[in-house]
Design an enzyme around this catalytic site. Structure first.
Site, mmCIF file in Angstrom:
data_model
loop_
_atom_site.group_PDB
_atom_site.id
_atom_site.type_symbol
_atom_site.label_atom_id
_atom_site.label_comp_id
_atom_site.label_asym_id
_atom_site.label_seq_id
_atom_site.Cartn_x
_atom_site.Cartn_y
_atom_site.Cartn_z
ATOM 1 N N ILE A 1 5.179 2.462 -3.917
ATOM 2 C CA ILE A 1 4.959 1.036 -3.699
ATOM 3 C C ILE A 1 5.703 0.591 -2.437
ATOM 4 C CG2 ILE A 1 5.049 -1.258 -4.699
ATOM 5 C CD1 ILE A 1 3.251 0.815 -6.177
ATOM 6 N N GLU B 1 -10.774 -3.522 0.915
ATOM 7 C CA GLU B 1 -11.591 -3.467 2.128
ATOM 8 C C GLU B 1 -10.747 -3.866 3.327
ATOM 9 O OE1 GLU B 1 -15.017 -5.893 1.610
ATOM 10 O OE2 GLU B 1 -16.093 -4.426 0.385
ATOM 11 N N ARG C 1 -8.311 -1.073 4.057
ATOM 12 C CA ARG C 1 -8.898 0.072 4.753
ATOM 13 C C ARG C 1 -9.147 -0.235 6.220
ATOM 14 N NH1 ARG C 1 -12.462 1.590 -0.573
ATOM 15 N NH2 ARG C 1 -10.753 2.739 -1.572
ATOM 16 N N GLY D 1 3.289 21.166 24.584
ATOM 17 C CA GLY D 1 3.919 22.462 24.361
ATOM 18 C C GLY D 1 5.190 22.328 23.553
ATOM 19 N N GLU E 1 -4.770 3.958 1.015
ATOM 20 C CA GLU E 1 -5.911 3.054 0.814
ATOM 21 C C GLU E 1 -7.201 3.809 0.482
ATOM 22 O OE1 GLU E 1 -5.285 0.062 0.486
ATOM 23 O OE2 GLU E 1 -3.415 -0.241 1.555
ATOM 24 N N GLU F 1 -11.599 11.846 1.569
ATOM 25 C CA GLU F 1 -12.641 12.459 0.744
ATOM 26 C C GLU F 1 -13.390 11.374 -0.028
ATOM 27 O OE1 GLU F 1 -9.943 15.350 2.132
ATOM 28 O OE2 GLU F 1 -9.490 13.560 0.964
#
Length: 413
Positions: free
Chosen positions: A185, A270, A273, A369, A393, A397
């Site tokens: 949280i 929404e 995200r 590098g 959020e 997948e």
């Protein structure tokens, strides 16, 4: 170096009505007027980040130290009220402008964007679904940062499947008595309020009908058990919580009706995200900028490495990823501003921008590098921060599943 905030921000406040008028009135404004207002705000933010944040990021992040002084300045600038309506003391910005603010903050330090993101998801839940009394009581305090916090969703055995939460809230007289635990949280140690997802009817079928959302201010029984140590995203507090006979006034049930909590919080995700997508934009652009700059000063075989074809192709891929994520994020934010369903657009933006962030962070390290692997440079911080964006959020997948389902739903054979 600090006086400019006091001079510029009140000037911006005088222009806030442009952002807060109805859609029809906004259409009467020229795009140049709107762009000018946005540019002035972003320029003020740029100055703040360069002068007051970037010189301190390395030490704060390395020590996992909460940026108290920076947060106080963010309060003064009104950033905790970005998308809260002006009538409640907020800035009333569009989601499109807010996404650009998040991307620019993240370009400097991703952790700062999390301090306002979770907070504004909580505020958005109240603004969109709260009763009039709840809006009048809480939104002005959210806007000033007097009440700061986030959302209490995840539990030890529950992440993506929110319907599996076990934290209960039992109505006893004029209070709900909350028992259970939450984890991961954000803003729960130094913040003082959460939009807390609970089961008010654990036996409901389907399960979502037994879920409710509470405005939960800290008090007796609201226990922060420990701060979690993280690979990246340091400096911001992420904690485990225990609720033990914790009492919340029945007036703090968002919307005043039980059983609507899942829908209320999912509508806010929404926005979350889009925020995470904007963070991906910031990280991918920061990695690109570092790589382009370094490639021009680092020399091998008698010339800057930016003149080597292999490095050129890597830089080109980084630029394409960063720009693709930015455009998808702006499209999702615009759809959200229009009031359209945008879970597919937000999912596309979140997926593309955060995958770009991770890929660009890796490629930036490859361009640098051995120096990219050193803690003296910002590259390794981006490398540690970026993976979180693919998880937070809603995992990437899950975003692909959402996108596919929406494609089928919107395009029936």
């Amino acid at each position: 170096m600090r006086f400019w905030i006091l001079i510029i921000w009140p000037t911006l406040a005088a222009w806030q009505p442009y952002w807060l008028e109805t859609t029809n009135n906004r259409m009467e404004k020229t795009m140049s007027d709107i762009d000018e207002q946005e540019n002035i705000m972003l320029d003020a933010l740029e100055r703040f980040l360069v002068a007051e944040v970037e010189p301190f990021v390395h030490d704060l992040e390395a020590n996992d130290e909460y940026p108290h002084a920076i947060v106080e300045k963010m309060k003064e600038m009104g950033l905790f009220g970005c998308i809260i309506k002006e009538e409640y003391g907020g800035l009333g910005l569009s989601t499109t402008t807010y996404a650009k603010i998040v991307a620019r903050i993240t370009h400097s330090w991703m952790s700062l964007s999390g301090i306002i993101n979770s907070h504004l998801i909580m505020a958005s839940a109240v603004q969109r679904h709260g009763t009039d009394a709840q809006k009048e009581k809480y939104l002005p305090r959210f806007a000033t940062g007097e009440l700061r916090g986030g959302v209490g969703l995840t539990e030890p055995d529950c992440g993506t499947d929110l319907q599996a939460i076990r934290t209960t809230a039992t109505l006893e007289g004029e209070h709900y008595v909350v028992n259970g635990s939450k984890t991961w949280i954000t803003n729960s140690l130094h913040g003082n309020c959460l939009a807390l997802l609970v089961k008010t009817d654990p036996k409901a079928d389907p399960r979502h009908r037994g879920m409710s959302l509470l405005i939960a201010e800290k008090g007796d029984g609201f226990i922060v058990t420990r701060k979690l140590e993280k690979l990246g995203y340091r400096g911001i507090d992420t904690c485990e919580l225990l609720f033990k006979d914790y009492k919340v006034s029945a007036d703090c049930l968002i919307g005043g009706v039980e059983g609507r909590g899942l829908q209320q919080i999912l509508s806010g995700l929404e926005l979350g995200r889009i925020n995470v997508a904007a963070r991906g934009v910031g990280v991918s652009k920061a990695a690109l900028d570092l790589a382009v700059a370094y490639a021009q000063v680092r020399k091998t075989f008698g010339k800057p490495i930016c003149e080597h074809q292999a490095v050129q192709m890597m830089l080109a891929e980084m630029a394409i990823r960063a720009e693709s994520g930015r455009l998808l994020t702006e499209a999702a934010a615009a759809a959200y501003d229009r009031g359209e369903r945008c879970d597919m657009e937000a999912g596309m933006a979140k997926y593309a921008a955060t995958e770009a962030a991770l890929s660009n962070a890796v490629d930036c390290m490859r361009v640098h590098g051995a120096y990219g692997y050193s803690k003296e440079y910002d590259v390794e911080r981006l490398y540690r921060d970026a993976p979180l964006l693919m998880i937070g959020e809603g995992t990437n997948e899950m975003q692909r599943i959402i996108i596919a389902k929406q494609l089928v739903e919107r395009n029936p054979a």
